[in-house]
Design a protein around this motif. Sequence first.
Motif, short mmCIF file in Angstrom:
data_model
loop_
_atom_site.label_atom_id
_atom_site.label_comp_id
_atom_site.label_asym_id
_atom_site.label_seq_id
_atom_site.Cartn_x
_atom_site.Cartn_y
_atom_site.Cartn_z
N ILE A 5 0.87 -1.19 0.00
CA ILE A 5 0.00 0.00 0.00
C ILE A 5 0.90 1.23 0.00
O ILE A 5 1.63 1.46 0.96
N PRO A 6 0.87 2.02 -1.07
CA PRO A 6 1.75 3.18 -1.09
C PRO A 6 1.28 4.24 -0.10
O PRO A 6 0.11 4.23 0.30
N ASP A 7 2.18 5.13 0.26
CA ASP A 7 1.85 6.19 1.20
C ASP A 7 1.14 7.31 0.43
O ASP A 7 1.77 8.11 -0.26
N HIS A 8 -0.18 7.35 0.55
CA HIS A 8 -0.93 8.33 -0.25
C HIS A 8 -0.72 9.76 0.23
O HIS A 8 -0.95 10.70 -0.54
N ILE A 38 -6.08 3.71 -7.46
CA ILE A 38 -5.67 2.49 -6.77
C ILE A 38 -5.43 1.41 -7.81
O ILE A 38 -6.08 1.41 -8.87
N LEU A 39 -4.50 0.50 -7.52
CA LEU A 39 -4.13 -0.53 -8.49
C LEU A 39 -4.44 -1.91 -7.92
O LEU A 39 -4.09 -2.20 -6.78
N SER A 40 -5.10 -2.73 -8.73
CA SER A 40 -5.42 -4.07 -8.24
C SER A 40 -4.69 -5.14 -9.05
O SER A 40 -4.00 -5.99 -8.50
N ASN A 41 -4.84 -5.09 -10.38
CA ASN A 41 -4.19 -6.09 -11.24
C ASN A 41 -3.08 -5.47 -12.06
O ASN A 41 -3.18 -4.32 -12.47
N GLN A 47 -7.70 -8.71 0.07
CA GLN A 47 -7.70 -8.00 1.34
C GLN A 47 -6.75 -6.80 1.32
O GLN A 47 -7.05 -5.75 1.89
N SER A 48 -5.64 -6.93 0.61
CA SER A 48 -4.73 -5.78 0.60
C SER A 48 -5.35 -4.62 -0.19
O SER A 48 -5.18 -3.45 0.17
N ALA A 49 -6.11 -4.92 -1.26
CA ALA A 49 -6.80 -3.84 -1.98
C ALA A 49 -7.87 -3.20 -1.08
O ALA A 49 -8.00 -1.97 -1.03
N ILE A 50 -8.59 -4.03 -0.33
CA ILE A 50 -9.63 -3.50 0.58
C ILE A 50 -8.96 -2.63 1.66
O ILE A 50 -9.45 -1.56 2.00
N ASP A 51 -7.84 -3.12 2.19
CA ASP A 51 -7.15 -2.35 3.23
C ASP A 51 -6.75 -0.97 2.70
O ASP A 51 -6.83 0.03 3.41
N GLU A 52 -6.32 -0.94 1.44
CA GLU A 52 -5.93 0.37 0.88
C GLU A 52 -7.16 1.28 0.75
O GLU A 52 -7.10 2.47 1.06
N LEU A 53 -8.29 0.69 0.33
CA LEU A 53 -9.51 1.49 0.20
C LEU A 53 -9.95 2.04 1.56
O LEU A 53 -10.35 3.20 1.68
N LEU A 54 -9.86 1.20 2.60
CA LEU A 54 -10.28 1.65 3.93
C LEU A 54 -9.35 2.74 4.45
O LEU A 54 -9.79 3.73 5.05
N TYR A 55 -8.06 2.57 4.18
CA TYR A 55 -7.08 3.59 4.57
C TYR A 55 -7.35 4.90 3.82
O TYR A 55 -7.33 5.99 4.41
N LEU A 56 -7.69 4.78 2.53
CA LEU A 56 -7.99 5.99 1.75
C LEU A 56 -9.21 6.70 2.31
O LEU A 56 -9.25 7.92 2.42
N ARG A 57 -10.22 5.91 2.67
CA ARG A 57 -11.45 6.51 3.20
C ARG A 57 -11.21 7.15 4.57
O ARG A 57 -11.57 8.29 4.80
N ASP A 58 -10.54 6.41 5.45
CA ASP A 58 -10.44 6.86 6.84
C ASP A 58 -9.31 7.85 7.08
O ASP A 58 -9.43 8.75 7.89
N LYS A 59 -8.20 7.66 6.40
CA LYS A 59 -7.04 8.50 6.72
C LYS A 59 -6.79 9.58 5.67
O LYS A 59 -6.06 10.53 5.89
N GLN A 60 -7.35 9.38 4.47
CA GLN A 60 -7.06 10.35 3.40
C GLN A 60 -8.32 11.08 2.92
O GLN A 60 -8.26 11.85 1.97
N ASN A 61 -9.44 10.79 3.56
CA ASN A 61 -10.68 11.49 3.22
C ASN A 61 -11.07 11.36 1.73
O ASN A 61 -11.53 12.31 1.11
N ILE A 62 -10.83 10.17 1.19
CA ILE A 62 -11.12 9.92 -0.23
C ILE A 62 -12.52 9.33 -0.35
O ILE A 62 -12.88 8.40 0.39
N GLN A 69 -17.32 -5.47 3.75
CA GLN A 69 -16.50 -4.68 4.68
C GLN A 69 -16.88 -3.21 4.64
O GLN A 69 -16.15 -2.35 5.12
N ASP A 70 -18.02 -2.94 4.03
CA ASP A 70 -18.62 -1.62 4.05
C ASP A 70 -17.64 -0.50 3.66
O ASP A 70 -17.51 0.50 4.35
N VAL A 71 -16.99 -0.70 2.53
CA VAL A 71 -15.97 0.26 2.09
C VAL A 71 -16.57 1.65 1.83
O VAL A 71 -16.00 2.67 2.23
N GLY A 72 -17.71 1.69 1.17
CA GLY A 72 -18.40 2.97 1.01
C GLY A 72 -17.67 4.02 0.20
O GLY A 72 -17.85 5.21 0.41
#
Length: 612
Positions: A238-241, A271-274, A300-315, A342-345
């Motif tokens: 997960i890169p540092d956004h 975000i990159l998946s494949n 799971q690593s893609a989901i973790d990045e999405l959750l981090y983007l939502r929660d920590k980067q306000n994306i 996982q309710d990514v939203g």
Amino acid sequence: MKKFENIESTKLISSDQYNLLRNSLRKLFQNKKINKILLINPPDGDQDIFNFEVAKTKRYTNFAPYGLGIISKHLNFKHYETNLLNLNDIILKKVHSSHNKDEFDYKKIINDEIKNAIDSFKPDLIGLTCMFSMTHKSLKYVSEVIKKNSNCPVAAGGVHISNSICSEDMREGFLSDLKDIDLFFLFEAELAFSEFLDLSNQNFDNIELLKQVFIRGEELNFLVKERLRPEGDTLNVIPDHSEMGSMSLSESGKVGNFGWLKEKNQNITTILSNRGCRAQCTFCSVRSFNGVKVRQRSVQSAIDELLYLRDKQNISHVMWLDDDLLYNTKRTMELFNEMVKQDVGVTWDASNGVIAASVTDEIMSAARDSGCIGLVIGMESGNPEILKSIKKPGTVKNFIKAADVLKNYPEINSRVFLMIGFPEETFAKVLDTINVAREMNMDWNYITPLQPLPNTPIFDKMVDDNLAGTEGFGDIKYFVGGGYAKIGSGKSNPLQDSFETIFKKTNLDKIPNPDETKIIWAFMNYYLNFDPLKNITNKHKIEQNVKWMRYVSDIVAKNDPIALYYKMVLEKKYSKSKQVNESDMKRIDKIFNADPQWLEKTKSLGLLFDKI
Ligand code: B12
Ligand code: SF4
């Protein structure tokens, strides 16, 4: 140019060559330990193509430098210190903080930013990225400024670098143009680059592990082609956004093709998946760059990045960078279903294009539920012979079927990529594309004249057939896609030409010349994109297209009465009001007064403003 050795692997070279290569590297690095790496993303466009007014309208692309973000993370794993300078974002932000053009000095901003970053961070090595050929001149300028301010080695990587070095036709011109860059990394290089730095810190005692790099040597240049492809767990990074500035990119530019669907002030990033693509279209460099097979990151690593983007980067919205997002139905379903579970939203789009055969009801239902609001199908042509010759994965049947599936998901703005101008494409073959696109009736058609790009089979063939030149790659400006495009720039709008009869007065077996291709573009843009807007009845489609036409008419093509007409038609449908907007009527008077030719043009198309 110096002779160069094209070597598969350093394990296979003679001891003389080995010593020459090692000595060149030692001379470049002077036995200095490398610890701090400054990574720089040059502006997408150089000063000559950068237009302050266009930048003010936020139409220039402002993507996260995702490749540098991944490299940075890999270097940090090995305890290298990194700093990322996103000059594209900085230059766009400076436009927005300048009150007028006179306050804005492109070159001074670049010079000052680079000097400050070098003075404060004191890097041991500088790494530059370059994805698009269009960015070549900008990369060159940035590398010149770096060399004026620092003696440390300069490396570059990215798709444009890779393709130009791998293309036998381009390599020499490319290298002599970029004299201030010492090392060129090819392909996906996070592993090869970090291994390289480790080797440099061992004074290159042992260079067996050198991979995918071009080195300007003292007597000989070396091209090592062997790859160290990221696979398995290495993809789950997960890169540092915050380092890439993801949180505020869409404040000053465009991130993807669907930002206009979102409310203002919502942050968008990528975000990159494949990695890679199952296909190998002849106009595309993905196969040679990413190699065969699609490699997939863990869900799971893609989901973790999405959750981090939502929660920590306000994306609130992301664009997938993937070439083949829907590859492998089971994995794709798992990804979309987990996003729901996982309710990514976070909403998402696939601006980059998906393969039609994968657009099934099962996938699209899960896509919509997981937040998909926009996607584009890669089709290019509706003529079976052309599809075969460009190796497009898909048949006319696939495309029509995918379009039918998408009709069941009106919440998703669904578009299609079309290309015109293939070497053997006659007027009749273009008509096939138009007829299939009409039948598909997608929300919008991106129509692009073929731009042969380095290191693609179509480019090599066109060079052989004298249909494309190898000079001037630095002058490539893409026809559509991004604010650097020629269309909509205001000066000569092909929609003003008399395109209506282009297919009537021609021998359909003829291959269109470049001027005719431009007129065909206008024909397709009008009859496939604008004209059908008047027949829309679905409420989702009306809502989406009001937003789209507001974007096109109020921001992209302010002086184009065709866009304004359809904006007014849709706004009337949307608001269900009998009145049209007064200020739009004033706008149209102004456009016609300034350019009476437009009045004739709109009349001939039957666009009567007083009858809206
Ligand atoms: C996502 C994408 C887009 C996105 C946005 C891209 C962006 N700026 O982020 C969108 C959809 C907007 C887009 C648009 C276009 N795209 Co595009 N796109 C891609 C795609 C699929 C993936 C790029 C990506 O982000 N990859 C993931 C990251 C992690 O990889 P990366 O940046 O390459 O970084 C890795 C390596 O390059 C290397 N690396 C990178 N930098 C550095 C630096 C150093 C120091 C080192 C050591 C290594 C290194 O290591 C990194 C990690 O592995 C590529 C195809 C591909 N597979 O590369 C095409 C591609 C880049 N696009 C292409 C084209 C043609 C276009 C368009 C012109 C299409 C059109 N006609 O409209 C437009 C132009 C947009 C514009 N600027 O005006 C071409 C470019 C060819 C060229 N020579 O210019 C490509 C290669 C596809 C193709 N058809 O061949 N695109
Ligand atoms: S399907 Fe798209 S990404 Fe894949 S090879 Fe064709 S153009 Fe390239």
